[in-house]
Design an enzyme around this catalytic site. Sequence first.
Site, PDB file in Angstrom:
ATOM      1  N   GLY A  10      12.437  10.414   2.959  1.00 49.82           N
ATOM      2  CA  GLY A  10      12.081  11.828   2.839  1.00 49.82           C
ATOM      3  C   GLY A  10      13.084  12.447   1.885  1.00 49.82           C
ATOM      4  O   GLY A  10      14.294  12.362   2.109  1.00 49.82           O
ATOM      5  N   ASP A  34      10.484   8.749  -1.053  1.00 48.40           N
ATOM      6  CA  ASP A  34       9.474   9.749  -0.643  1.00 48.40           C
ATOM      7  C   ASP A  34       8.099   9.188  -1.015  1.00 48.40           C
ATOM      8  O   ASP A  34       7.992   8.255  -1.821  1.00 48.40           O
ATOM      9  CB  ASP A  34       9.721  11.090  -1.347  1.00 48.40           C
ATOM     10  CG  ASP A  34       9.170  12.280  -0.563  1.00 48.40           C
ATOM     11  OD1 ASP A  34       9.969  13.018   0.052  1.00 48.40           O
ATOM     12  OD2 ASP A  34       7.931  12.464  -0.552  1.00 48.40           O
ATOM     13  N   ASN A  96       3.558  14.526  12.259  1.00 49.92           N
ATOM     14  CA  ASN A  96       4.801  13.779  12.053  1.00 49.92           C
ATOM     15  C   ASN A  96       4.825  12.444  12.810  1.00 49.92           C
ATOM     16  O   ASN A  96       5.548  11.524  12.421  1.00 49.92           O
ATOM     17  CB  ASN A  96       6.009  14.651  12.423  1.00 49.92           C
ATOM     18  CG  ASN A  96       6.300  15.678  11.324  1.00 49.92           C
ATOM     19  OD1 ASN A  96       5.721  15.611  10.243  1.00 49.92           O
ATOM     20  ND2 ASN A  96       7.179  16.623  11.606  1.00 49.92           N
ATOM     21  N   ARG A 152      25.935  25.628  15.234  1.00 53.36           N
ATOM     22  CA  ARG A 152      25.448  27.016  15.244  1.00 53.36           C
ATOM     23  C   ARG A 152      26.172  27.816  16.328  1.00 53.36           C
ATOM     24  O   ARG A 152      26.622  28.939  16.092  1.00 53.36           O
ATOM     25  CB  ARG A 152      23.934  27.029  15.495  1.00 53.36           C
ATOM     26  CG  ARG A 152      23.159  26.575  14.278  1.00 53.36           C
ATOM     27  CD  ARG A 152      21.652  26.538  14.528  1.00 53.36           C
ATOM     28  NE  ARG A 152      20.963  26.289  13.277  1.00 53.36           N
ATOM     29  CZ  ARG A 152      19.795  25.669  13.182  1.00 53.36           C
ATOM     30  NH1 ARG A 152      19.171  25.233  14.275  1.00 53.36           N
ATOM     31  NH2 ARG A 152      19.237  25.480  12.005  1.00 53.36           N
ATOM     32  N   HIS A 176      15.958  19.229  21.688  1.00 51.86           N
ATOM     33  CA  HIS A 176      16.136  20.159  20.575  1.00 51.86           C
ATOM     34  C   HIS A 176      14.924  21.081  20.522  1.00 51.86           C
ATOM     35  O   HIS A 176      14.008  20.893  19.754  1.00 51.86           O
ATOM     36  CB  HIS A 176      16.261  19.356  19.277  1.00 51.86           C
ATOM     37  CG  HIS A 176      16.450  20.210  18.072  1.00 51.86           C
ATOM     38  ND1 HIS A 176      17.513  21.044  17.897  1.00 51.86           N
ATOM     39  CD2 HIS A 176      15.692  20.355  16.955  1.00 51.86           C
ATOM     40  CE1 HIS A 176      17.413  21.661  16.731  1.00 51.86           C
ATOM     41  NE2 HIS A 176      16.309  21.261  16.145  1.00 51.86           N
TER      42      HIS A 176
HETATM   43  P1  A3D Z   1      10.494  19.028   3.375  1.00 47.42           P
HETATM   44  O1  A3D Z   1      11.326  19.738   2.379  1.00 47.42           O
HETATM   45  O2  A3D Z   1       9.058  19.360   3.477  1.00 47.42           O
HETATM   46  O3  A3D Z   1      10.663  17.455   3.135  1.00 47.42           O
HETATM   47  C1  A3D Z   1       9.919  16.505   3.817  1.00 47.42           C
HETATM   48  C2  A3D Z   1       9.605  15.397   2.832  1.00 47.42           C
HETATM   49  O4  A3D Z   1       8.961  14.339   3.556  1.00 47.42           O
HETATM   50  C3  A3D Z   1       8.658  15.817   1.695  1.00 47.42           C
HETATM   51  O5  A3D Z   1       9.291  15.584   0.443  1.00 47.42           O
HETATM   52  C4  A3D Z   1       7.440  14.925   1.894  1.00 47.42           C
HETATM   53  O6  A3D Z   1       6.848  14.503   0.675  1.00 47.42           O
HETATM   54  C5  A3D Z   1       8.052  13.754   2.637  1.00 47.42           C
HETATM   55  N1  A3D Z   1       7.093  12.934   3.376  1.00 47.42           N
HETATM   56  C6  A3D Z   1       5.975  13.318   4.023  1.00 47.42           C
HETATM   57  N2  A3D Z   1       5.361  12.242   4.554  1.00 47.42           N
HETATM   58  C7  A3D Z   1       6.119  11.164   4.238  1.00 47.42           C
HETATM   59  C8  A3D Z   1       6.013   9.780   4.506  1.00 47.42           C
HETATM   60  N3  A3D Z   1       4.994   9.279   5.206  1.00 47.42           N
HETATM   61  N4  A3D Z   1       6.982   8.964   4.029  1.00 47.42           N
HETATM   62  C9  A3D Z   1       8.019   9.457   3.319  1.00 47.42           C
HETATM   63  N5  A3D Z   1       8.166  10.753   3.037  1.00 47.42           N
HETATM   64  C10 A3D Z   1       7.225  11.599   3.494  1.00 47.42           C
HETATM   65  O7  A3D Z   1      11.118  19.226   4.867  1.00 47.42           O
HETATM   66  P2  A3D Z   1      12.668  19.374   5.267  1.00 47.42           P
HETATM   67  O8  A3D Z   1      13.467  18.377   4.510  1.00 47.42           O
HETATM   68  O9  A3D Z   1      13.033  20.812   5.244  1.00 47.42           O
HETATM   69  O10 A3D Z   1      12.570  18.960   6.819  1.00 47.42           O
HETATM   70  C11 A3D Z   1      12.253  17.636   7.175  1.00 47.42           C
HETATM   71  C12 A3D Z   1      12.050  17.521   8.684  1.00 47.42           C
HETATM   72  O11 A3D Z   1      13.275  17.845   9.360  1.00 47.42           O
HETATM   73  C13 A3D Z   1      10.987  18.458   9.277  1.00 47.42           C
HETATM   74  O12 A3D Z   1      10.209  17.754  10.234  1.00 47.42           O
HETATM   75  C14 A3D Z   1      11.817  19.542   9.959  1.00 47.42           C
HETATM   76  O13 A3D Z   1      11.130  20.145  11.030  1.00 47.42           O
HETATM   77  C15 A3D Z   1      12.992  18.720  10.443  1.00 47.42           C
HETATM   78  N6  A3D Z   1      14.192  19.487  10.781  1.00 47.42           N
HETATM   79  C16 A3D Z   1      14.889  19.088  11.882  1.00 47.42           C
HETATM   80  C17 A3D Z   1      16.038  19.748  12.249  1.00 47.42           C
HETATM   81  C18 A3D Z   1      16.789  19.303  13.471  1.00 47.42           C
HETATM   82  O14 A3D Z   1      17.795  19.887  13.805  1.00 47.42           O
HETATM   83  C19 A3D Z   1      16.318  18.187  14.247  1.00 47.42           C
HETATM   84  C20 A3D Z   1      16.513  20.828  11.490  1.00 47.42           C
HETATM   85  C21 A3D Z   1      15.790  21.207  10.357  1.00 47.42           C
HETATM   86  C22 A3D Z   1      14.619  20.523  10.009  1.00 47.42           C
END
Ligand code: A3D
Length: 320
Positions: A10, A34, A96, A152, A176
């Site tokens: 990702g 990705d 997801n 936080r 979480h």
């Molecule tokens: P984002 O910037 O959308 O990045 C996600 C990436 O995943 C994108 O570039 C997509 O192209 C890629 N992707 C989608 N499907 C696939 C796949 N099958 N294989 C490989 N890559 C893929 O999101 P983000 O970076 O802001 O957040 C990512 C995740 O983290 C989300 O699910 C959020 O909810 C989560 N998150 C968790 C926390 C915790 O504290 C646990 C905090 C913030 C975000």
Amino acid sequence: MARPKIALIGSGQIGGTLAHLAAMKELGDVVLFDITDGIPQGKALDIAESGPSEGFDAAMTGTTDYADIAGADVCIVTAGVPRKPGMSRDDLLGINLKVMKSVGEGIAKHAPDAFVICITNPLDAMVWALREFSGLPHEKVVGMAGVLDSARFRHFLSLEFNVSMKDVTAFVLGGHGDTMVPLTRYSTVGGIPLPDLVDMGWTTQDKLDAIVQRTRDGGAEIVGLLKTGSAFYAPATSAIEMAEAYLKDQKRLLPCAAYVDGALGLNGMYVGVPTVIGAGGIERIVDIKLSKDEQAMFDKSVDAVKGLVEACKGIDSSLA
Ligand code: A3D
């Protein structure tokens, strides 16, 4: 000795930030993966071009081919979708979960010896599913949430007391989500527990309760401000802290979503608990004692996680 290899599954907001931090800290060579062609390659090149000014030695690769993560020492998983205003983390479950299946299979095939840190939400259910799909040992698959939630909490406490964040320690356990459990009794300023600081008149119970609630809502507060996605700087920093603890065998005591079988009265499930992270992955679960009230909050949080895991089993029969 060869540099460690860090694979970021990702390459979105968190993935890109992870790559930059890993490079700046020279934790190892970085592979950004990705499914969207161009994004991982573009981010890898951009970060590599910051190297001469920053002065780091770390190779950056961007790819859409799982074969390029081969032999990774650490995999950090952010693949999937983040939430938008009005969505809960649980709303992301269906989409997801499918992503965790492909990621789990990719890691199992190409990087089965890696320490895997999951960040994708809803975190506790996704790290469980990722472990199931990958088949890796439980102690090598962990979720990042407690470090962020505690950070936080520490930030808000440092503002309230007007002291350095360095001197504030805090503990947030459980799932979480809205039911996470900030433990005031185990949180301190310079070693003084928060309830004592209330007694000393440094703050009031009402203000402390409001800070606890703001911590629980910390993710939503940022989603509400950004409007187009969720937090990424602090989540990435938190995961890097965990990766560094593993790569440098630091034996850090960090709250993480770990597989708990026996401690805290739990039988075989992933939830946020205090852990020790070293070269063995999750080397220890710290079996702390909870008061009656804390236990009740923790139980509620555990039940919420169990509900999400059951929902995953309902969606994908191979998990049942
Ligand atoms: P984002 O910037 O959308 O990045 C996600 C990436 O995943 C994108 O570039 C997509 O192209 C890629 N992707 C989608 N499907 C696939 C796949 N099958 N294989 C490989 N890559 C893929 O999101 P983000 O970076 O802001 O957040 C990512 C995740 O983290 C989300 O699910 C959020 O909810 C989560 N998150 C968790 C926390 C915790 O504290 C646990 C905090 C913030 C975000």
